[in-house]
Design a protein around this motif. Structure first.
Motif, short mmCIF file in Angstrom:
data_model
loop_
_atom_site.label_atom_id
_atom_site.label_comp_id
_atom_site.label_asym_id
_atom_site.label_seq_id
_atom_site.Cartn_x
_atom_site.Cartn_y
_atom_site.Cartn_z
N LEU A 13 -6.35 5.30 -4.46
CA LEU A 13 -6.10 4.37 -5.55
C LEU A 13 -5.30 3.15 -5.10
O LEU A 13 -5.28 2.14 -5.81
N SER A 14 -4.64 3.25 -3.95
CA SER A 14 -3.82 2.14 -3.45
C SER A 14 -4.55 1.25 -2.46
O SER A 14 -3.96 0.27 -1.98
N VAL A 15 -5.80 1.57 -2.14
CA VAL A 15 -6.55 0.77 -1.17
C VAL A 15 -6.69 -0.69 -1.60
O VAL A 15 -6.60 -1.60 -0.76
N PRO A 16 -6.90 -1.02 -2.90
CA PRO A 16 -6.99 -2.44 -3.27
C PRO A 16 -5.77 -3.27 -2.91
O PRO A 16 -5.89 -4.50 -2.76
N GLU A 17 -4.60 -2.64 -2.76
CA GLU A 17 -3.41 -3.39 -2.38
C GLU A 17 -3.55 -3.99 -0.98
O GLU A 17 -2.98 -5.04 -0.70
N ILE A 18 -4.29 -3.33 -0.11
CA ILE A 18 -4.49 -3.85 1.25
C ILE A 18 -5.29 -5.14 1.22
O ILE A 18 -5.05 -6.07 2.00
N ILE A 68 -3.37 15.34 -3.91
CA ILE A 68 -2.41 14.36 -4.41
C ILE A 68 -2.28 13.18 -3.46
O ILE A 68 -2.32 12.01 -3.87
N TRP A 69 -2.13 13.47 -2.17
CA TRP A 69 -1.95 12.40 -1.20
C TRP A 69 -3.20 11.55 -1.03
O TRP A 69 -3.13 10.32 -1.05
N VAL A 70 -4.35 12.20 -0.87
CA VAL A 70 -5.60 11.45 -0.68
C VAL A 70 -5.92 10.63 -1.92
O VAL A 70 -6.33 9.47 -1.84
N PHE A 119 0.82 -1.20 0.00
CA PHE A 119 0.00 0.00 0.00
C PHE A 119 0.86 1.26 0.00
O PHE A 119 0.61 2.20 -0.77
N MET A 120 1.90 1.29 0.83
CA MET A 120 2.77 2.47 0.89
C MET A 120 3.60 2.61 -0.38
O MET A 120 3.83 3.73 -0.87
N GLU A 121 4.05 1.49 -0.94
CA GLU A 121 4.88 1.57 -2.14
C GLU A 121 4.07 2.06 -3.34
O GLU A 121 4.54 2.89 -4.12
N VAL A 122 2.86 1.56 -3.50
CA VAL A 122 2.02 2.01 -4.61
C VAL A 122 1.59 3.47 -4.37
O VAL A 122 1.49 4.25 -5.32
N SER A 123 1.33 3.83 -3.12
CA SER A 123 1.00 5.22 -2.83
C SER A 123 2.17 6.14 -3.16
O SER A 123 1.98 7.27 -3.63
N SER A 124 3.40 5.66 -2.94
CA SER A 124 4.57 6.45 -3.31
C SER A 124 4.62 6.70 -4.80
O SER A 124 4.94 7.81 -5.25
N LEU A 125 4.30 5.69 -5.59
CA LEU A 125 4.26 5.88 -7.05
C LEU A 125 3.18 6.89 -7.43
O LEU A 125 3.39 7.73 -8.31
N GLY A 126 2.04 6.82 -6.76
CA GLY A 126 0.98 7.77 -7.06
C GLY A 126 1.34 9.19 -6.67
O GLY A 126 1.06 10.14 -7.42
#
Length: 307
Positions: free
Chosen positions: A89-94, A82-84, A35-42
């Motif tokens: 968009l990264s919630v499905p990773e959880i 940007i952060w939200v 989740f954090m890694e994909v959020s970093s890409l976003g």
């Protein structure tokens, strides 16, 4: 700041897992780390898009040399979006990852690893959505987190250069303003190049794994995943350094803060001289990503007058 979070939280967990073959936080790490890694890409993707839009507005503004500094509330609002947006968009990773165990046939040691498999305990509607995300994850990665920032930055830079070349024929701008514009454009281009180079291996690995995963061993898949995480950590380490080196006002402000922290016990005269010099440098330089209007200096007053 998000790069710092990745290095502070994700890097120790990955190192601990490679050394002990155990997950540091169990099933939680299998869900939080992706989740954090994909959020970093976003965050990086949408930040580059926002900076590209800002450079385009600076080039197309009728009075670009006198463009006011953007208010802090506006910047915070953009960062919040940007952060939200990236975290949403990264919630499905959880919901996509879960912890699994495997016993080595040679040593008999039980190893823990993360597998991309939605839990069967999820509601049927949520399970179908997560399964759809898993099937489209490779192309979503490639389209949103790789093609979008690169194409967006390249398009904005081409349009900006075209506008500047047209304006140079009609009017002559100030040298300092042109240098500031070129420094900011070089900063965005440098950030985009580093991001593209560090995310290319992950996208290539995702495509290869998607079409050749049945023929690849678990050790090969783990090695590819480790290489992808290494490039992510490398990007998070290089991006702040590159930003401080290319963006001179930000680098100067960072050095001034470090000097203030190191010389906190110095005499008041030295600190006052340092603060005065820092203030003059800040006033003479442009803001980090927003152009500061050129104002005429205030008239000097004669010493000893009532005013």
């Amino acid at each position: 700041f998000w790069d710092f979070l990745i290095l502070f939280f994700c890097l120790p967990v990955v190192i601990f897992n490679e050394i002990t073959k155990k997950r540091l936080l169990g099933d939680m790490s299998c869900r939080i780390l992706p989740f954090m890694e994909v959020s970093s890409l976003g965050v990086t993707t949408f930040s580059l898009c926002a900076l590209g839009i800002d450079r385009f507005h600076a080039a197309t503004s009728p009075q670009a040399s006198a463009r006011p500094i953007e208010q802090c509330q506006s910047i915070i609002a953009k960062l919040a979006v940007i952060w939200v947006g990236s975290m949403t968009l990264s919630v499905p990773e959880i919901l996509l990852w879960q912890l699994a165990q495997d016993t080595s046939p040679v040593s008999g040691i039980v190893t823990e690893y993360c597998t991309m498999k939605p839990s069967s305990n999820l509601p049927e509607s949520v399970y179908s959505l997560v399964l759809t995300y898993q099937n489209a994850r490779m192309w979503w990665y490639f389209g949103c987190y790789f093609c979008l920032p690169i194409l967006f930055t390249v398009s904005c830079q081409l349009v900006t250069r075209r506008i500047k070349s047209t304006e140079k024929k009609t009017e002559c701008r100030g040298t300092k303003h042109s240098q500031c514009e070129s420094h900011l454009n070089c900063t965005i281009i440098g950030l985009t190049i580093i991001y593209g180079l560090c995310t290319t291996p992950e996208n290539v690995c995702n495509i290869v794994v998607a079409y050749m995963s049945p023929d690849m061993s678990k050790q090969t898949l783990d090695l590819l995943n480790l290489i992808n995480q290494f490039f992510l950590f490398f990007k998070c380490s290089v991006t702040p350094v590159l930003l401080l080196c290319l963006c001179r006002p930000l680098g100067q402000a960072f050095m001034d803060c470090c000097c203030c922290c190191c010389e906190g016990c110095s005499p008041d005269t030295a600190s006052s001289e340092g603060s005065t010099d820092s203030k003059l440098k800040t006033e003479m330089s442009s803001s980090i990503f927003f152009d500061k209007p050129r104002e005429s200096p205030p008239p000097l007053l004669t010493l000893g007058t009532p005013c």
